[in-house]
Design a protein around this motif. Structure first.
Motif, PDB file in Angstrom:
ATOM      1  N   PRO B 381       1.116  -1.112   0.401  1.00 29.37           N
ATOM      2  CA  PRO B 381       0.291  -0.216  -0.189  1.00 29.37           C
ATOM      3  C   PRO B 381       0.847   1.374   0.548  1.00 29.37           C
ATOM      4  N   TYR B 390      -6.197   4.534   6.494  1.00 26.74           N
ATOM      5  CA  TYR B 390      -7.137   3.364   5.297  1.00 26.74           C
ATOM      6  C   TYR B 390      -8.047   3.136   6.390  1.00 26.74           C
ATOM      7  N   SER B 418      -8.270   5.192   1.472  1.00 24.27           N
ATOM      8  CA  SER B 418      -8.521   4.423   0.411  1.00 24.27           C
ATOM      9  C   SER B 418      -9.281   3.203   0.676  1.00 24.27           C
ATOM     10  N   TYR B 420     -10.328  -0.465   1.465  1.00 24.49           N
ATOM     11  CA  TYR B 420      -9.947  -2.413   1.080  1.00 24.49           C
ATOM     12  C   TYR B 420     -11.332  -2.791   1.609  1.00 24.49           C
TER      13      TYR B 420
END
Lengths: 252, 609
Positions: B381, B390, B418, B420
């Motif tokens: 990442p 994250y 972001s 996941y």
């Protein structure tokens, strides 16, 4: 000119349980173009077998059958079907129409498999229907029409492919006497218009419409009667007399 | 000659017809007995304690099978009797009393029943033992069992089939009494009128089916329709589908065939005329059967497809919930196996307010995340900058979930860099929702840290013993245990599903086969006429192939379309992509179905030429 149909010493033997039985035992005759021939004989004499063999529905054990010079006793299965379709027409006692098809469709069925153009098919059906007076019922189904109409439909179907030879198997067997006479006159009219017809019947009245009558007994031709120039009534009487003679033979 | 002699002679003469009927009943008995054996099997019920749902699944399936088998036998018995009405009429005409004929048929049917039961159970014993082994395999169980005879299954099967045979015998008896002699003779001769389709009904059929599909494809979560109708919705969809299919065969198919026939350019070529007429002529009597077949096929394909898909993805499902073979809270332990990765993870728990209320997150630092990502073979990442995190949310579903874009930690707002949708850490140990923060932010968090261990082991499916020895640890999660549980449930499901699917398949194939062969007997004269007017065998065979193809293909394609819609709906609901397993399943199903077609065409051709 060659005869249209030449039957040469045909033999049909059925073997059941080691026991051989000759349904046809060396039958020979010829039919010329434009003839109207009746085949008569008592039950079991071999009439139906003869018709089936000539009609290529059954094959003879021995002998040759020439139609216009072609030996149909020697043709292969597929070729026979084509031959039957293109050159022979059939009229049966029980009409053999398909219930799921209309009168029109029943008549055109043999043409459908030959890839005839639609317009030609249509005009041929119309012309035949007109000729035999069934134009009004063309779009009806067999169960909606009378026996006489059914048989005329069957005649149209037999004629649709312009056959060389028409086989009729007891065509009046299931008709009342009025319809039967109509049909026989129709056949006689057809014959005058140069169609060759061979008719199997056990009925002297029906046979009297023919120009010539072959009498078959025990698998063999026993007599031949020719109408010549006599009237139909006189010929009928001749046939009846012959039958009486035959009947007394049987009684012995 | 006694009645008994007559019955014996009868059976001997009509052997092929009897063989078909007896074959059907034997087949049904084998299927039922096998299934009953599995249901009563101690091994399966022993397993049922661990996996829970298998027993009730088996019971429900047995019930479906029972209804189905009863219908199937009644159906083939009706066919069998229909073909024999003329024979019965003949006895009647010869002066045999109705009572005697009834007794004769009753006796005959009971003998057939007794023989079928004996043969069926005998073969079923072999079959059930073979299938039991297969089932255990599918369930990934290492239990091995010998040849077993389940007495309770034996009793159940006998009772069920004695009841069915008594019922069909009674049915036969009734046929004799209800019909008049004249009808007995014409039983199979009654011509059906050539049907005409109303364009209105045809349109209605298309519309009803369209509505059913549209409803089926509505999203469960967002569609207001589901809100109004709730539980009535599936019933409505199924009802509309059945009505629509019925109309389709009753009107739409007739409409299309009528149109085809009217098009002389097409129909006056070869035997097309005959093909369409024959189909039209029979379609009304067939409409119900075709509808039934399309529904049965749709059910079998849908159920089989869904189950096969779930089985197909079972392993993927396991690894997505438990990426590490084992995880637990506490200190590291010696692992007696081929260890691939072993990581110690520190996790803190925070509560963060969001639009839909407070949510609890597990927090790990960026270095740990990078380490586990490397273990799992993920792309490294990108590094987080200040005030970035994250978010890991394996349960994220855009339809239900809040789209979190920022979180507040210790009074500082962090932007979600972001999200996941896959978790790198076992859900059962670490929780599903995780936040990854820069290392310094993690250290600064005031919440206490808990130590966890995550271990990956080679051949994780085979580590049952190890998994058990570790299971005493706190917050323990095990991919091994998860996998064997999934296999037990899904394996049993797959087995039951494919078993029922196969039964349905055989049933649909047989129904069409029966129907077609009965027609062959009635049609023999028709095809004889064709031969007499000089239509070649080749052309006749062609029209037969086409006619049978329509009868086979029409309900099957409709079934496939129904099933596809249903499976699309299911896959959306479960958020899984079913394409591959469903296509495999459909191909398999179609192949067996095609075999039936070939067999039917062969037998039909043999019968009439």
């Amino acid at each position: 000119m060659n005869p249209l149909l030449q039957v040469d010493a045909i033999q049909k033997t059925y073997t059941t349980g080691g026991h051989a039985f000759n349904a046809l035992d060396g039958v020979s005759f010829t039919i010329d173009h434009g003839e109207f021939v009746g085949i008569m004989g008592p039950s079991g004499a071999g009439k139906s077998t003869l018709l089936n063999v000539l009609a290529t529905i059954d094959t003879p054990t021995d002998g040759d059958i020439f139609v216009d010079g072609e030996n149909i006793a020697k043709l292969e299965e597929e070729a026979l079907s084509d031959f039957r379709r293109d050159h022979l027409g059939f009229i049966f006692q029980d009409y053999n129409l398909l219930d799921s098809l209309t009168v029109r469709e029943n008549i055109l069925l043999p043409l459908a498999v030959t890839k005839t153009p639609i317009d030609e098919t249509r005009s041929r059906v119309e012309a035949l229907a007109h000729r035999f007076g069934i134009t009004a019922i063309l779009d009806q189904y067999p169960y909606q029409i009378s026996g006489g109409q059914k048989q005329r439909t069957a005649v149209c179907r037999a004629l649709i492919s312009n056959p060389k030879l028409i086989f009729a198997d007891e065509p009046t067997g299931a008709l009342d006497s009025k319809s039967a006479t109509d049909l026989l006159q129709t056949l006689a009219g057809l014959n005058e218009a140069e169609t060759t017809i061979m008719m199997v019947t056990h009925d002297a009245y029906a046979a009297s419409f023919c120009r010539r009558v072959l009498y078959i007994q025990d698998g063999r031709l026993s007599k031949e009667l020719i109408r010549g120039t006599t009237s139909r009534d006189a010929f009928y009487q001749t046939i009846l007399d012959e039958l009486k003679g035959g009947a007394s033979d049987d009684a012995v | 000659m006694t009645l008994f002699d007559l019955a014996k002679k009868n059976v001997a003469r009509n052997l092929s017809r009897y063989a078909l009927y007896v074959g059907t009943t034997i087949f049904s008995i084998i299927i039922y007995f096998t299934f009953a054996t599995l249901k009563h099997s101690d091994e399966i019920s022993g397993m049922a304690e661990t996996s829970g749902q298998i027993r009730s699944l088996m019971s429900a399936s047995t019930f479906i099978l029972l209804v189905f088998v009863a219908l199937f036998i009644a159906y083939s018995n009706a066919f069998f009797l229909k073909g024999r009405k003329r024979e019965v009429g003949l006895y009647s005409l010869l002066g045999v009393r109705k009572k005697q004929i009834g007794t004769l048929l009753l006796f005959e049917n009971l003998v057939i029943g007794a023989v079928s039961l004996l043969v069926g159970i005998g073969l079923g014993l072999l079959g059930s033992n073979a299938l039991l082994q297969l089932l255990l395999r599918l369930m990934n169980s290492d239990l091995s069992i010998g040849f077993t005879v389940a007495t309770s299954a034996l009793i159940e099967t006998t009772l069920v089939f004695v009841a069915i045979f008594l019922f069909t015998s009674f049915q036969g008896y009734r046929v004799i009494y209800r019909f008049k002699l004249i009808e007995l003779f014409h039983a199979d001769k009654k011509g059906e009128d050539v049907p005409e389709a109303s364009p209105f009904m045809a349109l209605l059929g298309v519309f009803v089916l369209g509505a059913a599909y549209w409803l089926a494809l509505q999203d469960l979560a967002t569609s207001p329709l589901w809100g109004y109708l709730t539980a009535a919705m599936p019933l409505l969809i199924i009802g509309l589908t059945i009505v629509g299919s019925g109309l389709l065969f009753h009107s739409v198919l007739i409409f299309i065939l009528g149109r085809l026939k009217a098009n002389e350019r097409w129909s006056w070529r070869r035997l097309n005329l005959l093909t369409t007429s024959q189909l039209l002529y029979r379609i009304r009597g067939n409409a119900k059967t075709l509808t039934l077949i399309s529904i049965i096929s749709a059910t079998a394909i849908t159920a089989g497809g869904a189950i096969f898909s779930v089985y197909y993805y079972a392993e993927q499902q396991v690894t997505s919930y438990a990426p590490y073979t084992f995880a637990w809270q506490g200190e590291a332990r010696d692992i007696d196996a081929d260890v691939l990765h072993q990581t110690t993870v520190l996790e803190k728990t925070v509560r963060v307010a969001g639009e839909m209320g407070e949510r609890e997150y597990g927090v790990i630092d960026e270095s740990t995340f990078r380490a586990v990502a490397t273990d799992l073979g993920w792309d490294t990442p990108p590094a987080l900058t200040q005030n970035q995190v994250y978010l890991i949310d394996p349960f994220y579903d855009e339809r239900f979930s809040e789209n979190v874009t920022e979180v507040e930690l210790d009074g500082v707002t962090h932007e979600v860099a972001s999200r996941y949708d896959e978790t790198p850490l076992n859900v059962m140990t670490f929780g599903g929702l995780l936040l990854v923060t820069p290392d310094d932010v993690f250290t600064a968090l005031s919440e206490p840290a808990t130590t966890y261990q995550a271990v990956s082991v080679a051949d994780y499916k085979e580590q049952t013993a190890l998994s058990e020895s570790l299971s005493i640890e706190a917050n323990f999660s095990s991919a091994t245990a998860l996998y064997s549980e999934a296999m037990a449930v899904h394996g049993a499901l797959l087995f039951v599903g494919s078993f029922l699917g196969l039964v349905f398949l055989v049933a649909t194939g047989s129904i069409i086969y029966f129907k077609t062969m009965t027609e062959a007997e009635e049609d023999r004269a028709k095809y004889a006429v064709l031969r007499k007017v000089g239509i070649s065998k080749r052309d006749v065979k062609r029209t037969i192939r086409q006619q049978i193809a329509v009868v086979f293909l029409a309900p099957f394609s409709l079934g496939i379309v129904h099933a596809s819609v249903a499976l699309v709906a299911f896959s959306r609901l479960l958020g899984m992509n079913f394409t591959v397993p469903v296509l495999v399943w459909m191909a398999l199903y179609s192949a067996i179905y095609a075999l039936y077609y070939v067999l039917t065409v062969r037998r039909f051709t043999k019968q009439i030429l």
